[in-house]
Design an enzyme around this catalytic site. Structure first.
Site, short mmCIF file in Angstrom:
data_model
loop_
_atom_site.label_atom_id
_atom_site.label_comp_id
_atom_site.label_asym_id
_atom_site.label_seq_id
_atom_site.Cartn_x
_atom_site.Cartn_y
_atom_site.Cartn_z
N GLU A 1 0.83 -1.20 0.00
CA GLU A 1 0.00 0.00 0.00
C GLU A 1 0.87 1.26 0.00
O GLU A 1 1.83 1.34 0.77
CB GLU A 1 -0.91 -0.01 1.24
N GLU B 1 -4.80 -6.83 1.82
CA GLU B 1 -3.62 -7.54 2.31
C GLU B 1 -3.66 -9.04 2.02
O GLU B 1 -2.66 -9.63 1.65
CB GLU B 1 -3.42 -7.32 3.81
N ASP C 1 0.50 -4.98 12.66
CA ASP C 1 -0.86 -5.22 13.15
C ASP C 1 -1.79 -5.63 12.01
O ASP C 1 -2.70 -6.44 12.19
CB ASP C 1 -1.40 -3.93 13.80
N PHE C 2 -1.56 -5.05 10.83
CA PHE C 2 -2.44 -5.32 9.68
C PHE C 2 -2.19 -6.70 9.09
O PHE C 2 -2.96 -7.18 8.26
CB PHE C 2 -2.28 -4.26 8.58
N ILE C 3 -1.09 -7.33 9.46
CA ILE C 3 -0.76 -8.63 8.89
C ILE C 3 -1.79 -9.67 9.32
O ILE C 3 -1.98 -10.69 8.65
CB ILE C 3 0.68 -9.05 9.30
N HIS D 1 -1.96 -0.40 16.53
CA HIS D 1 -0.95 0.09 15.58
C HIS D 1 0.45 0.06 16.16
O HIS D 1 1.36 0.65 15.61
CB HIS D 1 -1.27 1.53 15.16
#
Lengths: 347, 342
Positions: free
Chosen positions: A29, A54, A79-81, A123
């Protein structure tokens, strides 16, 4: 030797790797903005912004690697993983085993991690323990510019999947982007030696799975990585002023864990303190304790980790993360306080 | 039934003035890290939230301030949450991206797309426990590329869940123009997943209000989900201190450290063709141009548009009352800090 920031060291390695091997591609991104220099040099076919998808683009990274590319997939923050765990847990980590060793996944996953700037518990996580739990993954967490560059190079050269974790307190551009946003009236406890430091004139890979002993002392062994490593170095300095000598080990890699260095240093001091910015339970710190027990090393053990969800409030956040005070207090439990030095430990 | 002109204006005005106060606190360094505002999308929020009643749920994204303000959450407790105080809405644990108000069935998430599944779950609970109650999901158009959100629309359609999926479309996902990374049309996509879909100009709160009314009523009647697509502009970009806007506003200051490495990279041997490099630079300029255009709300300002529907007397009276309410909230929330001098 020359001096570079943590971020510049990584970019330097990427510039070189992408210039010498056309199979190296970057996607994630906003990479046109976050990796603007790479984007300007290598163009959009090799530095490609993705949708906020993702699970799709990390999953695609796995098979792009199997198909012959050397992808560096960026998941903005670790965190987004969680959104894309399937690609790692069930695929990247498994292909080599499932194919009987015939097919490997030379994938690098680059993520920012860590707290210390008041961004809240969704985050600022570390999560390297969770990511290390599945066999087949490698996870590296550099603590300084030289290792950041060296480990990125090693990750690109590795034939298997490597998660490269970049602590936001060490990477100036992440702090500027997420914490300051152009403001100059906030302070962060940035370990200077981690954010800016000497790097080699010519990059060589830093071996994955090899810890580094940064300081040797006979009283206690501190094991850490990332930003917490710098907190240990500061704590060790303060202990030394009171006559307590610490060995400080920078793990650099979570998995494969360097059991040899751990056992060697632990058997010398018989006291081990792990400072880990990840959660305490079911993770790296427990793994280190188990490793020492399995090797029958009789060592006292303590750990300073994150106990719960990281508070948004910066005052409580500071308490929640491994800090010098907590490390000194935990050291007190391990080191027999010498008479006259008792006041050295509690701060 | 027609919308209440003054009530909708008041809601939007309160949200706007509150967020302007939040911006000042952020600029002064009282609020840490990121701060995502709803400025520019108040017409969408007000037009939807006006239809919600006790027992209805809200699944919020990282821009949860405005929906909570409009549902009547105490301004002081919100401010104190942003300041990280122990007596904030979530005891200073969540911050602005993670706001929770159980009595309103309102839950936020900083994970893009997460409001989709969240709304489905609230709606499922309504089916069992609170017949006739609905759940609203707020998200941006870039979240529509997140698998969990697309799956949620399908789930809501398959189970006839009472959900209104509210897509606030400003055309940009952080710094990425959404068109560039999105296939097809979002409303057609939602229809393909089985939802009823409708598009509306989000800067016109009355237009949103009318479509939201139909969507909420459909959901209450058990007729399943609606995808409500509403356009907007966000003058502050992704968040306060948005790097693109900083460059647009102060190009010399912001670019002085960036231009050198950028030029060096763009002219280094070994890399893309000249055309490929030129395309990259062109696209960087295009994105900066979009950010520059976006920062001016102009005729896209939902508050300004609505203000024209009020008499000047009504407008002034409303503005004054709300300005005082917000100022009082800021004074109360900051009292402690001012006393301790932090």
């Amino acid at each position: 030797m020359k001096t570079m920031t943590f971020a510049a060291a990584i970019e330097d390695v990427l510039m070189h790797a992408m210039a010498t091997d056309s199979r190296v591609v970057v996607f994630g991104e906003d990479v046109h903005a976050i990796r603007m220099n790479l984007y300007a040099r290598f163009g959009e076919t090799r530095v490609r912004p993705t949708p906020i998808s993702e699970s799709a683009f990390l999953g695609a990274g796995v098979t792009a690697a199997m198909g012959g590319l050397r992808p560096i997939v960026e998941i903005m923050m670790v965190d987004f993983i969680a959104v894309a765990m399937d690609a790692l847990v069930n695929h990247a980590a498994k292909v080599e085993a499932f194919s009987g060793g015939a097919w490997r996944v030379p994938l690098v996953v680059r993520v920012a991690c860590g707290g210390g700037y008041g961004d809240g518990g969704q985050h600022e996580q570390a999560l390297w323990g969770m990511l290390s739990q599945v066999p087949g993954m490698k996870v590296v967490v550099p603590s300084n510019p030289a290792d950041a560059g060296g480990l990125m190079l090693a990750a690109i050269e590795d034939e298997g999947p490597v998660i490269f974790m970049e602590h936001k307190l060490l990477a100036d551009y992440w702090l500027d982007y997420l914490a300051d946003g152009g403001r100059t009236n906030l302070d962060y406890d940035v370990p200077q030696a981690g954010a800016l430091g000497p790097v080699p004139d010519r990059w060589d890979p830093t071996p994955i799975g090899k810890a580094k002993v940064l300081r040797e002392g006979g009283d206690i062994t501190m094991v850490s990585l990332g930003v917490a490593l710098h907190r240990c170095l500061e704590a060790a300095e303060r202990l030394a002023a009171r006559g307590i000598e610490a060995t400080v080990v920078d793990l650099r890699t979570v998995t494969p864990l360097d059991a040899e260095t751990l056992c060697e240093t632990a058997s010398k001091t018989k006291r081990v303190l792990v400072a880990d910015e990840d959660y305490r339970g079911f993770g790296l710190s427990g793994e280190i304790a188990a490793t020492l027990m399995e090797a029958r090393i009789p060592a006292k053990f303590a750990r300073v980790c994150v106990e719960g969800t990281i508070p948004f409030d910066r005052r409580r956040e500071t308490q929640a993360l491994p800090n010098v005070k907590r490390i000194l207090e935990a050291s007190q439990g391990l080191v027999e306080v010498r008479k006259g030095h008792a006041e050295a430990l509690p701060v | 039934m027609e919308p209440d002109v003054v009530a909708l204006y008041s809601q939007m005005c309160k949200s706007r003035l509150f967020e302007e106060a939040v911006t000042r606190l952020w600029n002064d360094g009282h609020i840490s890290a990121e701060m995502h505002l709803n400025v520019g999308e108040e017409g969408i929020i007000a037009g939807v939230v006006d239809h919600l009643r006790d027992g209805d749920a809200m699944a919020l994204d990282h821009r949860g301030t405005s929906p909570l303000v409009m549902r009547g959450v105490d301004l002081v407790s919100l401010l104190k949450e942003f300041l990280g105080e122990e007596d904030g809405l979530c005891r200073g644990m969540g911050g602005h991206m993670h706001l929770f108000a159980p009595e309103l069935l309102a839950a936020s998430s900083g994970i893009v797309g997460a409001s989709g599944p969240a709304a489905c779950g609230f709606a499922l609970a309504s089916q069992h426990l609170r017949r006739g109650k609905v759940a609203v999901a707020f998200f941006g158009e870039a979240a529509m590329n997140q698998g969990m959100l697309m799956e949620s629309i399908n789930l809501a359609a398959a189970w006839s869940l009472p959900v209104v999926f509210v897509c606030k479309d400003n055309g940009m996902g952080i710094t990425t123009p959404s068109k560039k990374v999105t296939g097809g049309d979002l409303s057609l996509r939602a229809e393909g997943l089985g939802a009823h879909a409708v598009s509306v100009d989000g800067s016109d709160v009355h237009a949103v209000w009318k479509e939201a009314k139909k969507a909420v009523e459909r959901a209450r009647r058990g007729q399943g989900p609606t995808f409500l697509h509403a356009t907007c502009r966000r003058p502050e970009g992704h968040f306060l201190g948005d790097p693109l806007l900083r460059i647009v506003r102060k190009p010399v200051d912001e670019l002085k450290t960036k231009v050198g490495p950028l030029v060096k990279a763009a002219t280094s041997a070994r890399g893309a063709s000249v055309g490929g490099r030129a395309a990259s630079l062109g696209s960087i300029l295009d994105i900066l141009g979009r950010a520059g255009k976006m920062r001016k709300l102009g005729r896209h300002d939902p508050l300004h548009k609505q203000s024209k529907r009020l008499s000047s007397q009504e407008r002034e009276r409303t503005d004054d009352a709300i300005r005082e309410e917000v100022a009082a909230a800021v004074r109360t929330a900051m009292q402690h800090r001012m006393e301790v001098g932090s």
